[in-house]
Each structure stands twice: as structure tokens, then as C-alpha cells.
Design an enzyme around this catalytic site. Sequence first.
Site, PDB file in Angstrom:
ATOM      1  N   SER A  94       0.851  -1.188   0.000  1.00 59.72           N
ATOM      2  CA  SER A  94       0.000   0.000   0.000  1.00 59.72           C
ATOM      3  C   SER A  94       0.889   1.241   0.000  1.00 59.72           C
ATOM      4  O   SER A  94       1.708   1.402  -0.905  1.00 59.72           O
ATOM      5  CB  SER A  94      -0.954  -0.026   1.200  1.00 59.72           C
ATOM      6  N   HIS A 107      -2.513  -1.049  -3.426  1.00 58.55           N
ATOM      7  CA  HIS A 107      -3.641  -0.119  -3.265  1.00 58.55           C
ATOM      8  C   HIS A 107      -3.385   1.117  -4.111  1.00 58.55           C
ATOM      9  O   HIS A 107      -2.468   1.884  -3.855  1.00 58.55           O
ATOM     10  CB  HIS A 107      -3.795   0.290  -1.795  1.00 58.55           C
ATOM     11  N   MET A 163      -0.141   1.186   5.258  1.00 58.15           N
ATOM     12  CA  MET A 163      -0.880   1.473   6.479  1.00 58.15           C
ATOM     13  C   MET A 163      -2.006   0.478   6.677  1.00 58.15           C
ATOM     14  O   MET A 163      -2.576  -0.033   5.720  1.00 58.15           O
ATOM     15  CB  MET A 163      -1.461   2.884   6.419  1.00 58.15           C
ATOM     16  N   ASP A 189      -4.648  -4.639   6.086  1.00 57.36           N
ATOM     17  CA  ASP A 189      -5.053  -5.441   4.929  1.00 57.36           C
ATOM     18  C   ASP A 189      -3.925  -6.394   4.554  1.00 57.36           C
ATOM     19  O   ASP A 189      -2.787  -5.972   4.340  1.00 57.36           O
ATOM     20  CB  ASP A 189      -5.395  -4.535   3.741  1.00 57.36           C
TER      21      ASP A 189
END
Length: 367
Positions: A188, A214, A307, A310
Site C-alpha cells: 500500500s 492499493h 498502512m 489489509d
Amino acid sequence: MKKIRVLIIDDSATVRQTLAAVLESDPQIEVIGVASDPFVAARRIAEEIPDVITLDVEMPRMDGITFLRKLMAQKPIPVVMCSSLTEAGSETLLQALEAGAVDIILKPKVGVADHLMESKIRICDAVKAAAGARLAGQRRAASPTTLSPTRSGHEPEKKLTADAMLPPPGATRAMARTTETIICVGASTGGTEALRVLLEGLPADSPGMVIVQHMPEKFTASFAKRLDSLCAVSVKEAEDGDTVLRGRVLIAPGNKHTLLERSGARYYVSVKDGPLVSRHRPSVDVLFRSAARSAGSNAVGVIMTGMGDDGARGLEEMKQAGAYTLAQDEATSVVFGMPKEAIARGCVDRIVPLQNISQEVLRAAAR
């Protein structure tokens, strides 16, 4: 708790007002000022240095990319780009990530106020991640792993798990052994450059790989194209039904979940719509669970900078299914959220600095 101080730079008064309202709705964020262009912003920064800047790209007097480069060269401050540039301008925003931007927030050319209000959690998450980002080798004061995203400053929005997309791994048994090892990677915040380092270290005949980064819709195709031009392996945005082959890397498209599937000894991907899982689409948890179901011990799972959590649950499921698992270390992570959560679950076989992940992946695939 000390609030994250944000400076908003955008030539649109509507965007400045709406974005300020969105950020101020989170009790952990404080907007210390707004600026209509980089020159006004520079004067504001001279008075008070913010923890995070949100920055538009297209502005009068100086564009956002030029300002970003000047800022990173003189006084590095975490920056989240906020732009209406879409597919045609995605290369520009990828340049922004290369120049040091931590994340990207998309705003439509029409209905921007409504869109920003509807995207509260995503925007606040991006600012929180940026506040804890490691820039120029320095750790920022705020820690993103201790900040929980909230809705309008109240209770956290309910997070869906991978159950929303597919059953747990025990529902389908993977083949005990196949001739190919499949690498599954999740990243991410900070992942765009981390993935470049990983892929540049791989030879052309590396095991097939599927990646969830992401990233907004329409950006993953340009991101894949950029990586393909830099790496020995072939890199493309995943399409439904694509076969996972040696020497090929598939990047999950933005706003779509990507799952690993198996037909006989052939591995391929399914690209699907679906709800947000762990507040993301694509979700690393969805990819990792599908790998646990379809590949089992024939897979290697890698969780990288980002962060939140996930991918942590999904990596645990991969480990339980017999996969070998890796996590990027804290020192080289821009944000040590996702790897930290996976490590805390006790499901990581090795913690590896970024520069060594490619070799560790190859070693694990050859085990």
C-alpha cells in the site's frame, strides 16, 4: 493525542472548503491552513511547518509536480496529491509518486464536493498514513499503526473480511505439489517504489507473480506499463482469465478484486467486482485467501509497506495452508503498518529489508 496538522493547497475554493471539512471531521486531524497556489503555500509553511500537505497538480503560477520536487529537495514534508487528472494524466501522477508523494486522492471534474464527502475515510486514511511516512530516512512523529480510521469522527466503519468475496481456505484443497510456485504480493503506502525495487531484482524467468497495490482505478495500467519498461520480467495489469506464467507479473486493477484460481495445474486470475474488504478494493486479504485456497504450499506470500492491516489475516491463512511467508522490515518500510500486523499474528517466516526481498523470493520459490 497530538493532532496531525494539514495544509491544503488547491486553486479551487470549493475543494479547499470541502477538503477542510472532510479532514476536520476526524478528531485526529487539524487543518492549519489553506492556500490557492504554491507561492501562497510557501509563505504559510515559513510560518508553520505542517505534518502533511494535500497538493493539487494543475494550479496557476506553478504546477503541483514542480512544487513537490522543490519541496522534497529543500524541506521534505509528506505530500498527498489530490487531482482531477484521470487516465490521460495518470503518468503525471506516477511522476508525483516518483518525486516523493506518499499517496494519491482522485477528485472528479464534476461533483467534486459530493465525491470528497463520500470519500471521507479514504482521504483521512491517506493523510494519516502520510503523517507516519518515512521520508529521507527519518521517521515522522505520528505513528499510523496507532491511528484508527473513523467516520465523521465517531465509531469506526465496519470492516468486511475476505468472507465477503470467497469462503475460507479449508473449503477447497490445493494440490499438494505443482511444478510451479506462485508469488503473491501485497503493498500500500510506499509500495509503488518498493515494488519497483522488488521487480528490478528479478530475472526474466522468475516464478509467476500476482500483486495487489492499493491504487486508484485507471492508474494501475500506467503503473504496470512503467514497471514493464524497467524490469526483466513482463508486467501487465491483470485481466480476467490471465494465466500466471513464469516471467510474468500481474498487477491487480484499481477498484477490482483479483483472485488466484487453479484449473488442473494451471493458475490464472479472476478479476471481480465486490464490496470493499479491509476497506480496500483490490484487497490484499482477498488475493492472499485465494492463494491459500488455490495454491497452498505452492505459494509464497509477501507483505510490504503500507498502512493498516489489509493482508495480515490473509497471510496467516497462506501460512496455515503451507505457504512460505515474508514481510518487509520496519527500517525500509515507508509505513510499517501492514507488515507489523502480519508479524504480530506470528505468521511471517522471515522479515526482510526491501533490497533483499527479490533474492529471498527466489530462494523461497526454489526450496
